[in-house]
Write an enzyme that holds these catalytic residues in place. Structure first.
Site, PDB file in Angstrom:
ATOM      1  N   ASP A  11       0.861  -1.183   0.000  1.00 36.93           N
ATOM      2  CA  ASP A  11       0.000   0.000   0.000  1.00 36.93           C
ATOM      3  C   ASP A  11       0.896   1.230   0.000  1.00 36.93           C
ATOM      4  OD1 ASP A  11      -2.289   1.647   0.205  1.00 36.93           O
ATOM      5  OD2 ASP A  11      -2.127   1.707   2.376  1.00 36.93           O
ATOM      6  N   SER A  12       0.287   2.372  -0.233  1.00 36.64           N
ATOM      7  CA  SER A  12       1.014   3.639  -0.202  1.00 36.64           C
ATOM      8  C   SER A  12       1.368   4.039   1.223  1.00 36.64           C
ATOM      9  CB  SER A  12       0.168   4.742  -0.843  1.00 36.64           C
ATOM     10  OG  SER A  12      -1.036   4.909  -0.112  1.00 36.64           O
ATOM     11  N   TYR A  43      -0.662   8.102  -2.709  1.00 37.69           N
ATOM     12  CA  TYR A  43      -0.620   7.844  -4.155  1.00 37.69           C
ATOM     13  C   TYR A  43      -1.714   8.633  -4.882  1.00 37.69           C
ATOM     14  CZ  TYR A  43       2.568   3.787  -3.793  1.00 37.69           C
ATOM     15  OH  TYR A  43       3.655   2.967  -3.596  1.00 37.69           O
ATOM     16  N   GLY A  44      -2.768   8.968  -4.158  1.00 38.34           N
ATOM     17  CA  GLY A  44      -3.935   9.608  -4.772  1.00 38.34           C
ATOM     18  C   GLY A  44      -3.664  10.940  -5.443  1.00 38.34           C
ATOM     19  N   CYS A  74      -4.379  -1.199  -1.936  1.00 38.33           N
ATOM     20  CA  CYS A  74      -4.476   0.253  -2.147  1.00 38.33           C
ATOM     21  C   CYS A  74      -5.453   0.488  -3.285  1.00 38.33           C
ATOM     22  CB  CYS A  74      -3.088   0.797  -2.492  1.00 38.33           C
ATOM     23  SG  CYS A  74      -3.040   2.527  -3.009  1.00 38.33           S
ATOM     24  N   ASN A  75      -6.515   1.227  -3.027  1.00 33.07           N
ATOM     25  CA  ASN A  75      -7.512   1.505  -4.060  1.00 33.07           C
ATOM     26  C   ASN A  75      -6.897   2.239  -5.249  1.00 33.07           C
ATOM     27  OD1 ASN A  75     -10.568   1.016  -3.073  1.00 33.07           O
ATOM     28  ND2 ASN A  75      -9.289   1.503  -1.326  1.00 33.07           N
ATOM     29  N   THR A  76      -6.070   3.247  -4.966  1.00 34.92           N
ATOM     30  CA  THR A  76      -5.497   4.063  -6.033  1.00 34.92           C
ATOM     31  C   THR A  76      -4.575   3.234  -6.921  1.00 34.92           C
ATOM     32  OG1 THR A  76      -5.601   6.019  -4.621  1.00 34.92           O
ATOM     33  CG2 THR A  76      -4.171   6.150  -6.542  1.00 34.92           C
ATOM     34  N   CYS A 183     -10.719   3.981   0.192  1.00 36.00           N
ATOM     35  CA  CYS A 183      -9.276   4.046   0.441  1.00 36.00           C
ATOM     36  C   CYS A 183      -8.993   3.117   1.615  1.00 36.00           C
ATOM     37  CB  CYS A 183      -8.839   5.474   0.768  1.00 36.00           C
ATOM     38  SG  CYS A 183      -7.115   5.611   1.314  1.00 36.00           S
ATOM     39  N   HIS A 185      -6.881   3.231   3.835  1.00 34.87           N
ATOM     40  CA  HIS A 185      -6.581   3.944   5.089  1.00 34.87           C
ATOM     41  C   HIS A 185      -7.853   4.240   5.894  1.00 34.87           C
ATOM     42  CE1 HIS A 185      -2.664   4.804   3.228  1.00 34.87           C
ATOM     43  NE2 HIS A 185      -2.245   5.305   4.374  1.00 34.87           N
TER      44      HIS A 185
END
Length: 259
Positions: A11-12, A43-44, A74-76, A183, A185
């Site tokens: 993930d970011s 990352y977004g 990570c969604n992005t 996200c 997070h």
């Protein structure tokens, strides 16, 4: 590929640990390696090219650790890079996308809210998923600043509360009955979110679904770890390891690595 090889997750930053917790709960005998690229969070706000480059770098780190499957926690990164990752690397990938479908199907007001990063909301994959539900009004909100506060460990702060109120109150006024957290997070904000929105609004994140999909793909590829030995859980970060340790409640060993 050995069945005892670890599952890799990246993930970011620390947010994807919300996904790791679901995966570990469902698959306690699986060894895992988690990679937090906190140095480059969020990352977004990055370009698609940057997100792909970072995702490839993270993937190659996990492949060097002999991972048998990689969860893009990570969604992005999923919405911008998973297509390229799957074409470039010969290993199963599990992505994480905003849970729009279950929210849209179950919504009684036909209005749902989604809180996500700019990179996710602007992605081609996200717009494709939205277009599958033309009868549902989707209220999109970029969570400016949320990831940075979480990465700093500032979850229960007045600044976080103020930001969340500014993002959530307009959604409530538009009569949403589902709030999708887009996200990895953001599940760490659920206790704070529940203080702001009515209890009638259901909150959905993707963690459980990702864990189930991970198990399914392991079974399909005959990669399930059938060893009953105590599993190993490793965490790597290129930023302050204390933040990652705190989010894991100091139960897991975290290593700093300048990757």
């Amino acid at each position: 590929m050995k069945n005892t090889n670890p599952i890799g997750l990246f993930d970011s930053g620390i947010g994807g640990t919300s996904i790791w917790k679901e995966v570990h709960a469902l698959l306690p005998h699986e060894n895992t390696i988690y990679l937090a690229d906190s140095k480059n969070a969020p990352y977004g706000l990055k370009s698609k090219e940057e997100i792909i480059s970072l995702s490839c770098k993270n993937t190659e780190f996990l492949l060097e650790q002999n991972c048998k499957l990689i969860v893009v926690a990570c969604n992005t990164a999923t919405t911008n890079a998973i297509k390229e990752l799957r074409s470039k690397y010969d290993i199963p990938f599990i992505g994480i996308e905003p849970a729009i479908k279950p929210a849209a199907i179950q919504s009684k007001t036909h209005t749902i809210g989604i809180l996500a990063t700019k990179g996710t909301l602007n992605s081609e994959l996200f717009h494709k998923n939205v277009s599958n539900h033309p009868d549902v009004k989707i209220i999109e909100q970029i969570g400016h600043g949320l990831v940075q506060l979480i990465e700093n460990g500032d979850i229960n702060t007045p600044e976080m509360r103020e930001l969340l109120e500014s993002y959530l109150y307009p959604m409530v006024e538009k009569n949403i009955d589902y709030l999708v957290l887009g996200c990895s997070h953001y599940p760490y904000l659920i206790p704070e979110i529940k203080k702001i929105i009515p209890s009638s609004i259901k909150i959905i994140d993707s963690g459980e679904a990702v864990a189930k999909q991970t198990k399914k793909i392991l079974e399909e590829h005959n990669l399930m770890n059938d060893s009953k030995e105590l599993s190993s859980q490793l965490f790597y970060t290129n930023s302050n390891p204390k933040v990652l340790e705190n989010i894991l409640n100091n139960k897991e060993k975290v290593f700093f690595k300048a990757f």
